[in-house]
Design an enzyme around this catalytic site. Structure first.
Site, PDB file in Angstrom:
ATOM      1  N   LEU A 267       0.847  -1.200   0.000  1.00 49.83           N
ATOM      2  CA  LEU A 267       0.000   0.000   0.000  1.00 49.83           C
ATOM      3  C   LEU A 267       0.878   1.243   0.000  1.00 49.83           C
ATOM      4  O   LEU A 267       0.945   1.991   0.969  1.00 49.83           O
ATOM      5  CB  LEU A 267      -0.952  -0.006   1.193  1.00 49.83           C
ATOM      6  CG  LEU A 267      -2.000  -1.111   1.235  1.00 49.83           C
ATOM      7  CD1 LEU A 267      -3.077  -0.774   2.253  1.00 49.83           C
ATOM      8  CD2 LEU A 267      -2.630  -1.338  -0.144  1.00 49.83           C
ATOM      9  N   HIS A 268       1.532   1.495  -1.139  1.00 50.18           N
ATOM     10  CA  HIS A 268       2.417   2.650  -1.256  1.00 50.18           C
ATOM     11  C   HIS A 268       1.667   3.964  -1.009  1.00 50.18           C
ATOM     12  O   HIS A 268       2.092   4.798  -0.198  1.00 50.18           O
ATOM     13  CB  HIS A 268       3.011   2.697  -2.664  1.00 50.18           C
ATOM     14  CG  HIS A 268       3.528   1.391  -3.168  1.00 50.18           C
ATOM     15  ND1 HIS A 268       4.754   0.889  -2.807  1.00 50.18           N
ATOM     16  CD2 HIS A 268       2.995   0.479  -4.023  1.00 50.18           C
ATOM     17  CE1 HIS A 268       4.959  -0.265  -3.415  1.00 50.18           C
ATOM     18  NE2 HIS A 268       3.901  -0.534  -4.160  1.00 50.18           N
ATOM     19  N   ASP A 269       0.561   4.147  -1.708  1.00 48.91           N
ATOM     20  CA  ASP A 269      -0.104   5.442  -1.729  1.00 48.91           C
ATOM     21  C   ASP A 269      -0.875   5.765  -0.456  1.00 48.91           C
ATOM     22  O   ASP A 269      -0.872   6.923  -0.013  1.00 48.91           O
ATOM     23  CB  ASP A 269      -1.019   5.536  -2.948  1.00 48.91           C
ATOM     24  CG  ASP A 269      -0.233   5.433  -4.250  1.00 48.91           C
ATOM     25  OD1 ASP A 269       1.006   5.589  -4.208  1.00 48.91           O
ATOM     26  OD2 ASP A 269      -0.846   5.176  -5.301  1.00 48.91           O
TER      27      ASP A 269
END
Length: 343
Positions: A267-269
């Site tokens: 979940l980068h963002d």
């Protein structure tokens, strides 16, 4: 806190927007659509549909450039699905796009909230670079900027050394980093952007167990996911937001599994969205960053001058430490409660 989000929605971009909408201290004042994970027309549709699903009316959505500054556009339907949100189906229609483009939207938002606006960029930096061409002083108007992009002393996810957002439009990233330094006088360059690269964001791994916790927090009954499930199995929950997130995440899980990461998803963002609201969630190190543009094997690589060899002023705070448990506790609590209210 007024927040302007520039996204290429995208599974994890959608979860980042949900986090912002679920956060009581955040006021989402605009969304810029960037070509990246999918073409910009699809990004616009995804942003409008997600806001409609979440009952978030009156938030202007602007269409960005259809191509990077100089390179052909590459998209990532293999990662995010043909429409960018895996197996999820969003409402169609919704409100109209703004008459002005995303670069102008950046400038208008910054001028409307001088010294207050928080900028969040979770896609290629094309729109922001174009905005800084319109107003080179734009960086001085922001309270802070958080960028999801790059990989620092870490492997890439698009080439051996480059991260997706930077790789799609490395010229825009180089322009933003250099322009950020130029906007400030040497005595007043404290507001460098916070840059979260793969070295940090790949610590934030969503799993089926965590996704089930999110459904529980929303009061939504849902069948737990498993790697043994038939591909494309759809969510069984009645909660509209949880259903979209589960159907999107299943595709994301399957992609990560196929690339050898396991049945999980980075979940980068959403981490970037959380840091935009609370920078204390991560530890950072100040340095100077530049982007390789011409290397035959290294184009799109983000290079950090940790030891100051270049003799140039710092232009970034690179995220180096994060507590995934603290992040997921906050994400699940906020988005779960928000989804419960939407049911």
């Amino acid at each position: 806190m007024p927040v302007f989000a520039d996204v290429d929605t995208g599974v994890d971009d959608a979860m980042a927007l949900a986090y912002l909408l679920a956060s009581p201290e955040a006021e989402l004042v605009g969304v810029a659509s960037t070509a990246g994970n999918v073409p910009v027309q699809q990004v616009c549709a995804n942003n409008l549909g997600l806001l409609q699903l979440c009952g978030a009316t009156g938030i202007p959505v602007s269409k960005g450039a259809e191509q990077p500054l100089s390179a052909p556009l590459r998209t990532a339907e293999d990662t995010h699905g043909p429409q960018g949100l895996g197996y999820a189906q969003l409402p169609s229609g919704g409100e109209a796009l703004t008459a002005h483009d995303a670069a102008e939207a950046w400038v208008r938002a910054a001028r409307a909230y001088p010294g207050e606006l928080i900028g969040l960029a979770t896609g290629p930096l094309t729109n922001l670079a174009l905005a800084m061409r319109i107003d080179p002083a734009l960086p001085t108007l922001l309270r802070r900027l958080v960028i999801m992009g790059g990989a620092f002393d870490y492997r890439g996810n698009t080439t051996p050394v480059s991260e997706w957002n930077i790789s799609v439009d490395p010229e825009s990233a180089a322009e933003v980093f250099s322009g950020w330094t130029a906007a400030w006088s040497p005595d007043d360059a404290a507001h460098v952007p916070i840059v979260l690269g793969l070295n940090l964001t790949e610590n934030i791994a969503m799993t089926p167990a965590l996704l089930n916790r999110l459904a529980d927090a929303a009061g939504a009954s849902s069948a737990p996911m498993s790697v043994r499930d038939e591909r494309g199995t759809r969510s069984t929950t009645d909660n509209p937001l949880i259903r979209v997130l589960e159907d999107a995440m299943r595709f994301y899980f399957e992609f990560h599994f196929d690339t050898g990461d396991g049945y999980l998803a980075h979940l980068h963002d959403p981490l970037a969205a959380a840091v935009a609201l609370d920078p204390e969630l991560v530890g950072c190190r100040e340095t100077t960053v530049d982007v390789e543009l011409t290397g035959a094997l290294t184009r799109g690589m983000t290079v950090a001058d940790w030891r100051g060899h270049w003799g140039r002023p710092p232009n970034a705070l690179i995220g180096t430490e994060v507590d995934p448990v603290a992040f997921f506790d906050r994400f699940i609590s906020r988005v779960g409660a928000f989804a419960r209210r939407l049911a």
